[in-house]
Design an enzyme around this catalytic site. Structure first.
Site, PDB file in Angstrom:
ATOM      1  N   LYS A  27       8.933  17.597   3.944  1.00  0.00           N
ATOM      2  CA  LYS A  27       8.967  18.113   2.561  1.00  0.00           C
ATOM      3  C   LYS A  27      10.256  17.654   1.906  1.00  0.00           C
ATOM      4  CE  LYS A  27      12.293  21.348   3.307  1.00  0.00           C
ATOM      5  NZ  LYS A  27      13.644  21.342   2.687  1.00  0.00           N
ATOM      6  N   GLY A  55      12.666  19.500   6.754  1.00  0.00           N
ATOM      7  CA  GLY A  55      11.811  20.576   7.277  1.00  0.00           C
ATOM      8  C   GLY A  55      10.989  20.223   8.487  1.00  0.00           C
ATOM      9  N   GLY A 101      11.317  20.582  11.815  1.00  0.00           N
ATOM     10  CA  GLY A 101      11.128  21.618  12.826  1.00  0.00           C
ATOM     11  C   GLY A 101      10.227  22.740  12.346  1.00  0.00           C
ATOM     12  N   SER A 102      10.411  23.169  11.100  1.00  0.00           N
ATOM     13  CA  SER A 102       9.575  24.230  10.541  1.00  0.00           C
ATOM     14  C   SER A 102       8.119  23.775  10.426  1.00  0.00           C
ATOM     15  CB  SER A 102      10.093  24.651   9.164  1.00  0.00           C
ATOM     16  OG  SER A 102      11.376  25.222   9.262  1.00  0.00           O
ATOM     17  N   ASP A 148      11.130  28.565   6.067  1.00  0.00           N
ATOM     18  CA  ASP A 148      10.324  27.447   5.577  1.00  0.00           C
ATOM     19  C   ASP A 148       8.955  27.333   6.248  1.00  0.00           C
ATOM     20  OD1 ASP A 148      12.213  26.646   3.775  1.00  0.00           O
ATOM     21  OD2 ASP A 148      12.949  24.938   4.935  1.00  0.00           O
TER      22      ASP A 148
END
Length: 286
Positions: free
Chosen positions: A8, A97, A99-100, A133
């Site tokens: 993102k 983002g 990892g999220s 996130d």
């Protein structure tokens, strides 16, 4: 089951205050991209196992994907073991983002494999416990996030193309927030999709630019290369330039590659549901 976990960019990020628990209240417009990691989830064996093609990443409870699998087990009583295989394409600690998104991908895949025991609102609560996130990545479409980032509402954006530039400088998210001047950006709720140059900006970017002034030169380079507008995603250090077409973004990337030695990629913004198999054909590493 194999799922793609999109990156993102934060097109707009305004920090509006700090809560007693240390979290910051914010308003941010987030845009998922065709750039994605690939996660393969299998129900087999016992316990939870995680393999990643990045040996420097943890493969135990320190990894958010592993924790997502554990929380799903605890929430649903899922008996079979869980095998996770992660192929990374999104840079680590880059403000994109990754990892999220990987954690959200694990929740989506596990819920599907288990016969959808958790309705969307329950899945959202579970994702919120993993990180601010993570809920955003469950929907794979642009959204305005409020609060600590978990209060989401869809927003309409055009399928812009993004030139992503990561110089690899070390920026700690915690450090960025600790050094933030809470005066903030002017408030806006006008996300005009045809005029992003009027609202694309990031409170956290001011801190990143103070720590690494060379980032300002790269932002200027993106502008000179024809970007409609440019900015910093999350707490950085990844920068992005927004372009109307793939050709314009790719040509700008070739110009930067003549002297820039960091990570460069071109990706399209996802604006609604579409087959994941189309994403990989709309990402170019330069």
């Amino acid at each position: 089951m194999q799922v793609r976990c999109p990156a993102k960019v934060n097109l707009y990020l305004r920090v509006v205050g700090r809560r007693p628990d240390g979290y910051h209240e914010l308003v941010t417009v987030m845009q998922p991209l065709t750039l994605a990691d690939t996660l393969t989830v299998t129900l087999s064996g016992a316990g939870i196992s995680l393999r990643c093609d990045r040996p420097d990443l943890p493969s135990d409870e320190e990894n958010l994907v592993w924790r997502a699998a554990r929380q799903f087990q605890e929430e649903t009583g899922l008996a079979p073991g869980i095998s996770l295989r992660l192929s990374k394409r999104i840079p680590v600690a880059a403000g994109l983002g990754g990892g999220s998104s990987d954690a959200a991908g694990a929740l989506l895949a596990l819920n599907e494999l288990a016969g959808r025991p958790l309705p969307p609102e329950h899945l959202h609560r579970l994702a919120s416990r993993l990180g601010a996130d993570v809920p955003f990545f469950l929907a794979r479409e642009p959204a305005v996030a409020r609060g600590i980032g978990t209060q989401l509402s869809p927003v309409t954006l055009m399928p812009y193309w993004y030139l992503l530039v990561n110089p690899g400088v070390p920026l700690s998210t915690r450090w960025v927030y600790e050094n933030l001047d809470l005066a903030g950006l002017p408030a806006t709720e006008a996300w005009d999709p045809e005029h992003p140059e009027t609202w694309v900006r990031n409170d956290l970017g001011t801190v990143a630019l103070q720590r690494f002034p060379e980032l300002a030169d790269l932002l200027a380079d993106l502008s000179d290369a024809g970007a409609w507008c440019q900015g910093i995603s999350g707490s950085g250090p990844t920068l992005f330039g927004l372009f109307p077409t793939r050709e314009a973004a790719y040509e700008a990337g070739l110009r930067l590659r003549l002297y820039f030695r960091g990570w460069l990629a071109v990706a399209r913004g996802l604006t609604g549901p579409e087959p994941e198999t189309t994403w990989e054909h709309q990402v170019w590493m330069i």
